[in-house]
Design an enzyme around this catalytic site. Structure first.
Site, PDB file in Angstrom:
ATOM      1  N   PRO A   2       0.735  -1.119   0.020  1.00 45.62           N
ATOM      2  CA  PRO A   2      -0.086   0.205  -0.128  1.00 45.62           C
ATOM      3  C   PRO A   2       0.875   1.223  -0.063  1.00 45.62           C
ATOM      4  O   PRO A   2       1.758   1.461   0.783  1.00 45.62           O
ATOM      5  CB  PRO A   2      -0.697  -0.152   1.190  1.00 45.62           C
ATOM      6  CG  PRO A   2      -0.572  -1.284   1.804  1.00 45.62           C
ATOM      7  CD  PRO A   2       0.905  -2.046   1.131  1.00 45.62           C
ATOM      8  N   GLU A   3       0.574   2.137  -1.077  1.00 45.20           N
ATOM      9  CA  GLU A   3       1.047   3.324  -0.858  1.00 45.20           C
ATOM     10  C   GLU A   3       0.232   4.534  -0.506  1.00 45.20           C
ATOM     11  O   GLU A   3      -0.876   4.128  -0.147  1.00 45.20           O
ATOM     12  CB  GLU A   3       1.837   3.493  -2.253  1.00 45.20           C
ATOM     13  CG  GLU A   3       2.962   2.594  -2.720  1.00 45.20           C
ATOM     14  CD  GLU A   3       3.889   2.738  -4.005  1.00 45.20           C
ATOM     15  OE1 GLU A   3       3.889   4.117  -4.242  1.00 45.20           O
ATOM     16  OE2 GLU A   3       4.511   1.925  -4.220  1.00 45.20           O
ATOM     17  N   LYS A  69       2.337   7.245   4.803  1.00 44.27           N
ATOM     18  CA  LYS A  69       1.699   6.330   4.540  1.00 44.27           C
ATOM     19  C   LYS A  69       0.988   5.658   5.761  1.00 44.27           C
ATOM     20  O   LYS A  69       0.657   4.686   6.028  1.00 44.27           O
ATOM     21  CB  LYS A  69       2.628   5.316   3.891  1.00 44.27           C
ATOM     22  CG  LYS A  69       2.769   5.507   2.526  1.00 44.27           C
ATOM     23  CD  LYS A  69       3.602   4.562   1.881  1.00 44.27           C
ATOM     24  CE  LYS A  69       5.188   4.898   1.311  1.00 44.27           C
ATOM     25  NZ  LYS A  69       5.851   3.924   0.722  1.00 44.27           N
ATOM     26  N   HIS A 111      -6.266 -13.878   7.818  1.00 43.24           N
ATOM     27  CA  HIS A 111      -5.291 -13.306   8.648  1.00 43.24           C
ATOM     28  C   HIS A 111      -5.680 -12.024   9.492  1.00 43.24           C
ATOM     29  O   HIS A 111      -4.921 -10.887   9.205  1.00 43.24           O
ATOM     30  CB  HIS A 111      -4.096 -13.173   7.794  1.00 43.24           C
ATOM     31  CG  HIS A 111      -3.696 -14.327   7.125  1.00 43.24           C
ATOM     32  ND1 HIS A 111      -2.464 -14.979   7.619  1.00 43.24           N
ATOM     33  CD2 HIS A 111      -3.800 -14.869   5.741  1.00 43.24           C
ATOM     34  CE1 HIS A 111      -2.394 -16.162   6.899  1.00 43.24           C
ATOM     35  NE2 HIS A 111      -3.226 -15.898   5.742  1.00 43.24           N
ATOM     36  N   ARG A 130       1.244 -10.592   5.747  1.00 42.74           N
ATOM     37  CA  ARG A 130       2.373 -10.834   5.949  1.00 42.74           C
ATOM     38  C   ARG A 130       2.885 -10.178   7.271  1.00 42.74           C
ATOM     39  O   ARG A 130       4.195 -10.649   7.560  1.00 42.74           O
ATOM     40  CB  ARG A 130       3.403 -10.231   4.959  1.00 42.74           C
ATOM     41  CG  ARG A 130       2.958 -10.992   3.491  1.00 42.74           C
ATOM     42  CD  ARG A 130       4.048 -10.722   2.488  1.00 42.74           C
ATOM     43  NE  ARG A 130       3.413 -10.118   1.215  1.00 42.74           N
ATOM     44  CZ  ARG A 130       4.401  -9.502   0.274  1.00 42.74           C
ATOM     45  NH1 ARG A 130       5.572  -9.565   0.473  1.00 42.74           N
ATOM     46  NH2 ARG A 130       3.591  -9.069  -0.740  1.00 42.74           N
ATOM     47  N   ARG A 280      15.841  -0.763  -5.227  1.00 46.44           N
ATOM     48  CA  ARG A 280      14.398  -1.041  -5.591  1.00 46.44           C
ATOM     49  C   ARG A 280      14.347  -1.200  -7.078  1.00 46.44           C
ATOM     50  O   ARG A 280      15.143  -0.603  -7.773  1.00 46.44           O
ATOM     51  CB  ARG A 280      13.918   0.191  -5.340  1.00 46.44           C
ATOM     52  CG  ARG A 280      13.647   0.318  -3.601  1.00 46.44           C
ATOM     53  CD  ARG A 280      13.078  -0.555  -2.739  1.00 46.44           C
ATOM     54  NE  ARG A 280      11.719  -0.769  -3.135  1.00 46.44           N
ATOM     55  CZ  ARG A 280      10.867   0.006  -2.657  1.00 46.44           C
ATOM     56  NH1 ARG A 280      11.036   1.064  -1.863  1.00 46.44           N
ATOM     57  NH2 ARG A 280       9.415  -0.418  -2.960  1.00 46.44           N
TER      58      ARG A 280
END
Ligand SMILES: [Zn+2]
Length: 290
Positions: A2-3, A69, A111, A130, A280
């Site tokens: 998510p950005e 964020k 989750h 995660r 990156r």
């Protein structure tokens, strides 16, 4: 991952259901409980689970805002104010539902890690496949200094001047512009996808050292970052990888991507180049970006 646009969309999805609601209970998953017991600090950071509950239950959610964020939940009871600082990590998300089973996406249903039970009968659920996400509960934002070092919000009036001033710092001068704009002290919330897209929009090669750019080019990069972030928000963010919104809907920004994980340039037809910059993956068109 998510950005900024995805986090903004999560915020917009949950705000109508949670503002003004009192938190009547909090439930943690076994992973969170085990993580705390073994010193791993799974998701709930910097505070014991007991203290987290004590500083959350009975509080009303006064406001939910986004800073870069991070999602910030302003909590208040008769005597105290607290702030929940949440970061969605690689694949976290907040969902509002009557019960966990109502979460549409199976992975997020399975989750779940933190459930805030609200007095309107709904649950605010934090799910994270995660478990790289974080939720803190602090008395004051200054208790978590990482927030304070972030550049102004990219849509704010002071953001461009702040960004331009960063070129004077020695540490950024030889740095590839792609790497520099990912620094949250330089621009808030410009993640990898949007950095690639912004440099394509500005027609700047991502390898270009920051100090080799003219002032006009520097400004163009900033304005392109704002443009693609705004486009991301308008289209509900990207849903590359396993990321979805609070409402289970997927964003459509992936349909607007020009270089990120693309094969050919939509502008000139050349093959898109992939390179590693600052650790990156970076995607760009050698023909269109100089
Ligand atoms: Zn091209």
């Amino acid at each position: 991952m998510p950005e900024l646009p995805e986090v903004e969309h999560v915020k917009r999805g949950i705000v109508p259901h949670v503002i003004g609601q009192r938190i009547i209970d909090v439930t943690f998953s076994n992973k969170v409980i085990e993580g705390k017991a073994t010193g791993k600090e799974t998701i709930i950071k910097g505070i014991s689970l007991e203290a987290f509950k004590m500083n959350t239950i009975g509080y009303t959610i006064e406001d939910v805002t986004r800073r870069s964020k991070y999602l910030l939940y302003k909590l208040k009871n008769e005597n105290h104010e607290r702030t929940l600082i949440a970061h969605l990590g690689m694949a976290g998300g907040f969902f509002v539902a009557s019960k966990i089973e109502d979460i549409v996406i199976a992975n997020y249903r399975k989750h779940w890690h933190v459930v805030f039970h609200l007095n309107n009968g709904l649950k605010l659920i934090y799910s994270d496949i995660r478990r790289f996400g974080e939720i803190r509960n602090v008395a004051m934002l200054t208790d978590y200094p990482s927030i304070n070092e972030i550049a102004p919000e990219p849509f704010s009036d002071e953001a461009e001047a702040h960004y331009l001033s960063q070129f004077a710092h020695k540490k950024y001068q030889k740095m590839p512009i792609k790497q520099m704009i990912l620094e949250h002290r330089v621009i808030a919330g410009c993640g990898n996808i949007y950095a690639c897209e912004a440099l394509f929009d500005a027609k700047i090669n991502p390898h270009t050292p920051a100090n080799a750019l003219t002032v006009v080019q520097r400004q163009a990069v900033f304005r392109s970052v704002v443009k693609v972030l705004d486009m991301g928000i308008q289209s509900g963010g990207t849903s590359i990888s396993d990321y979805v919104h609070a409402d289970g809907q997927r964003g459509t920004m992936q349909n607007n991507l020009k270089v990120y994980k693309q094969k050919t340039c939509s502008s000139c037809g050349s093959a898109i180049t992939t390179a590693m910059i600052g650790g990156r993956n970076t995607h760009y068109c050698e023909h269109c970006q100089h």
